[in-house]
Scaffold this motif. Structure first.
Motif, PDB file in Angstrom:
ATOM      1  N   SER A  39       0.820  -1.201   0.000  1.00 32.75           N
ATOM      2  CA  SER A  39       0.000   0.000   0.000  1.00 32.75           C
ATOM      3  C   SER A  39       0.861   1.263   0.000  1.00 32.75           C
ATOM      4  O   SER A  39       0.594   2.217  -0.726  1.00 32.75           O
ATOM      5  CB  SER A  39      -0.926  -0.021   1.222  1.00 32.75           C
ATOM      6  OG  SER A  39      -1.760   1.097   1.224  1.00 32.75           O
ATOM      7  N   GLY A  43       1.480   2.378  -4.081  1.00 37.21           N
ATOM      8  CA  GLY A  43       0.512   3.450  -4.203  1.00 37.21           C
ATOM      9  C   GLY A  43      -0.847   2.995  -3.731  1.00 37.21           C
ATOM     10  O   GLY A  43      -1.097   1.790  -3.598  1.00 37.21           O
ATOM     11  N   ARG A  44      -1.712   3.967  -3.461  1.00 41.34           N
ATOM     12  CA  ARG A  44      -3.041   3.664  -2.956  1.00 41.34           C
ATOM     13  C   ARG A  44      -3.977   4.830  -3.229  1.00 41.34           C
ATOM     14  O   ARG A  44      -3.536   5.971  -3.386  1.00 41.34           O
ATOM     15  CB  ARG A  44      -2.981   3.368  -1.471  1.00 41.34           C
ATOM     16  CG  ARG A  44      -2.464   4.529  -0.664  1.00 41.34           C
ATOM     17  CD  ARG A  44      -2.271   4.141   0.769  1.00 41.34           C
ATOM     18  NE  ARG A  44      -1.699   5.259   1.511  1.00 41.34           N
ATOM     19  CZ  ARG A  44      -1.201   5.131   2.713  1.00 41.34           C
ATOM     20  NH1 ARG A  44      -1.206   3.969   3.318  1.00 41.34           N
ATOM     21  NH2 ARG A  44      -0.705   6.173   3.330  1.00 41.34           N
ATOM     22  N   PRO A  45      -5.276   4.544  -3.258  1.00 39.50           N
ATOM     23  CA  PRO A  45      -6.243   5.630  -3.418  1.00 39.50           C
ATOM     24  C   PRO A  45      -6.226   6.532  -2.180  1.00 39.50           C
ATOM     25  O   PRO A  45      -5.949   6.064  -1.078  1.00 39.50           O
ATOM     26  CB  PRO A  45      -7.593   4.909  -3.529  1.00 39.50           C
ATOM     27  CG  PRO A  45      -7.255   3.513  -3.928  1.00 39.50           C
ATOM     28  CD  PRO A  45      -5.930   3.229  -3.290  1.00 39.50           C
ATOM     29  N   PRO A  46      -6.521   7.805  -2.330  1.00 39.99           N
ATOM     30  CA  PRO A  46      -6.572   8.684  -1.166  1.00 39.99           C
ATOM     31  C   PRO A  46      -7.732   8.291  -0.244  1.00 39.99           C
ATOM     32  O   PRO A  46      -8.778   7.849  -0.710  1.00 39.99           O
ATOM     33  CB  PRO A  46      -6.790  10.070  -1.766  1.00 39.99           C
ATOM     34  CG  PRO A  46      -7.384   9.825  -3.109  1.00 39.99           C
ATOM     35  CD  PRO A  46      -6.848   8.500  -3.566  1.00 39.99           C
ATOM     36  N   ARG A 130      -5.237   2.375 -11.142  1.00 43.72           N
ATOM     37  CA  ARG A 130      -4.229   3.269 -11.747  1.00 43.72           C
ATOM     38  C   ARG A 130      -4.441   3.381 -13.253  1.00 43.72           C
ATOM     39  O   ARG A 130      -4.332   4.473 -13.810  1.00 43.72           O
ATOM     40  CB  ARG A 130      -2.808   2.780 -11.458  1.00 43.72           C
ATOM     41  CG  ARG A 130      -2.373   3.084 -10.070  1.00 43.72           C
ATOM     42  CD  ARG A 130      -0.890   2.995  -9.830  1.00 43.72           C
ATOM     43  NE  ARG A 130      -0.175   1.974 -10.563  1.00 43.72           N
ATOM     44  CZ  ARG A 130       1.042   1.579 -10.251  1.00 43.72           C
ATOM     45  NH1 ARG A 130       1.670   2.099  -9.210  1.00 43.72           N
ATOM     46  NH2 ARG A 130       1.647   0.659 -10.960  1.00 43.72           N
ATOM     47  N   ASP A 133      -6.861   5.839 -14.365  1.00 41.45           N
ATOM     48  CA  ASP A 133      -6.472   7.216 -14.045  1.00 41.45           C
ATOM     49  C   ASP A 133      -7.312   7.838 -12.936  1.00 41.45           C
ATOM     50  O   ASP A 133      -7.652   9.012 -12.978  1.00 41.45           O
ATOM     51  CB  ASP A 133      -6.516   8.084 -15.319  1.00 41.45           C
ATOM     52  CG  ASP A 133      -5.646   9.309 -15.190  1.00 41.45           C
ATOM     53  OD1 ASP A 133      -4.624   9.267 -14.473  1.00 41.45           O
ATOM     54  OD2 ASP A 133      -6.000  10.357 -15.814  1.00 41.45           O
ATOM     55  N   PRO A 135      -7.767   8.883  -8.819  1.00 42.56           N
ATOM     56  CA  PRO A 135      -6.819   9.501  -7.888  1.00 42.56           C
ATOM     57  C   PRO A 135      -6.074   8.458  -7.052  1.00 42.56           C
ATOM     58  O   PRO A 135      -6.669   7.478  -6.598  1.00 42.56           O
ATOM     59  CB  PRO A 135      -7.690  10.371  -6.982  1.00 42.56           C
ATOM     60  CG  PRO A 135      -9.066  10.284  -7.472  1.00 42.56           C
ATOM     61  CD  PRO A 135      -9.142   9.282  -8.564  1.00 42.56           C
ATOM     62  N   TRP A 136      -4.775   8.686  -6.893  1.00 41.38           N
ATOM     63  CA  TRP A 136      -3.962   7.824  -6.053  1.00 41.38           C
ATOM     64  C   TRP A 136      -2.740   8.599  -5.587  1.00 41.38           C
ATOM     65  O   TRP A 136      -2.411   9.650  -6.120  1.00 41.38           O
ATOM     66  CB  TRP A 136      -3.596   6.529  -6.751  1.00 41.38           C
ATOM     67  CG  TRP A 136      -2.725   6.637  -7.964  1.00 41.38           C
ATOM     68  CD1 TRP A 136      -3.107   7.024  -9.216  1.00 41.38           C
ATOM     69  CD2 TRP A 136      -1.332   6.345  -8.053  1.00 41.38           C
ATOM     70  NE1 TRP A 136      -2.036   6.982 -10.072  1.00 41.38           N
ATOM     71  CE2 TRP A 136      -0.923   6.575  -9.378  1.00 41.38           C
ATOM     72  CE3 TRP A 136      -0.375   5.912  -7.127  1.00 41.38           C
ATOM     73  CZ2 TRP A 136       0.384   6.392  -9.817  1.00 41.38           C
ATOM     74  CZ3 TRP A 136       0.931   5.716  -7.569  1.00 41.38           C
ATOM     75  CH2 TRP A 136       1.286   5.957  -8.884  1.00 41.38           C
ATOM     76  N   GLU A 137      -2.122   8.055  -4.546  1.00 38.48           N
ATOM     77  CA  GLU A 137      -0.937   8.683  -3.971  1.00 38.48           C
ATOM     78  C   GLU A 137       0.095   7.602  -3.692  1.00 38.48           C
ATOM     79  O   GLU A 137      -0.230   6.422  -3.615  1.00 38.48           O
ATOM     80  CB  GLU A 137      -1.311   9.421  -2.676  1.00 38.48           C
ATOM     81  CG  GLU A 137      -1.959   8.516  -1.642  1.00 38.48           C
ATOM     82  CD  GLU A 137      -2.671   9.262  -0.538  1.00 38.48           C
ATOM     83  OE1 GLU A 137      -3.023  10.441  -0.733  1.00 38.48           O
ATOM     84  OE2 GLU A 137      -2.875   8.648   0.533  1.00 38.48           O
ATOM     85  N   GLN A 138       1.330   8.036  -3.554  1.00 41.28           N
ATOM     86  CA  GLN A 138       2.415   7.098  -3.304  1.00 41.28           C
ATOM     87  C   GLN A 138       3.361   7.736  -2.303  1.00 41.28           C
ATOM     88  O   GLN A 138       3.619   8.926  -2.334  1.00 41.28           O
ATOM     89  CB  GLN A 138       3.132   6.800  -4.612  1.00 41.28           C
ATOM     90  CG  GLN A 138       4.131   5.690  -4.548  1.00 41.28           C
ATOM     91  CD  GLN A 138       4.648   5.338  -5.938  1.00 41.28           C
ATOM     92  OE1 GLN A 138       4.594   6.159  -6.853  1.00 41.28           O
ATOM     93  NE2 GLN A 138       5.131   4.133  -6.112  1.00 41.28           N
ATOM     94  N   MET A 139       3.897   6.881  -1.413  1.00 37.25           N
ATOM     95  CA  MET A 139       4.812   7.380  -0.395  1.00 37.25           C
ATOM     96  C   MET A 139       6.122   7.801  -1.008  1.00 37.25           C
ATOM     97  O   MET A 139       6.577   7.326  -1.979  1.00 37.25           O
ATOM     98  CB  MET A 139       5.039   6.277   0.648  1.00 37.25           C
ATOM     99  CG  MET A 139       5.874   6.708   1.784  1.00 37.25           C
ATOM    100  SD  MET A 139       5.953   5.354   2.974  1.00 37.25           S
ATOM    101  CE  MET A 139       7.598   5.638   3.583  1.00 37.25           C
TER     102      MET A 139
END
Length: 139
Positions: A39, A43-46, A130, A133, A135-139
């Motif tokens: 996760s 990446g993961r969804p917000p 992903r 397209d 929304p997602w975020e990655q550390m």
């Protein structure tokens, strides 16, 4: 259990959040069932909560532990829950465990976050969160 494409899942999350919050209730609980390392680094969804279906090093699901952890986060088995994993496979078992534990409304993201493998054994090229397209975020 509802089987939602990534785009359907995103639309469902938004609509349910609006509907439930207008009624003074918490919106749906969005749960990433992948291992924490997946996760964070893939990446993961917000807004998703990470509650792993299984974790390293055992890699063995514990359905009762998982259901209890989801219930603790949800606050109620009546709260709608949406599940996501890498490809949509783990969420099937995790969703069945939640339903067996008495959760009323469970849905999962078909094809998950990364989607199916293509002919070159790569993900995120055919389907998935992903790929669509969203929304997602990655550390």
């Amino acid at each position: 259990m509802k089987h939602l494409s990534p785009k359907e899942a995103w639309a469902w999350l938004q609509a349910e959040r609006t509907r439930l919050e207008a009624a003074g209730q918490d919106g749906p609980l969005f749960v990433d069932v992948r291992m924490e390392i997946e996760s964070l680094y893939v990446g993961r969804p917000p807004g998703v909560e990470n509650i792993p279906w299984y974790e390293y090093p055992d890699l063995t699901p514990e359905p009762q532990r998982f259901a209890a952890a989801v219930e603790a986060e949800a606050g109620s088995k009546a709260r709608p829950v949406l599940l996501i994993c890498r490809s949509g496979k783990r969420t099937l078992d995790a969703g069945q465990a939640l339903e067996a534990a008495g959760f009323v409304e469970v849905a999962h993201v078909v094809h998950g976050f990364e989607g199916d493998l293509n002919d070159a054994f790569k993900r995120s090229s055919l389907n998935g969160w992903r790929h669509d397209d969203l929304p997602w975020e990655q550390m």
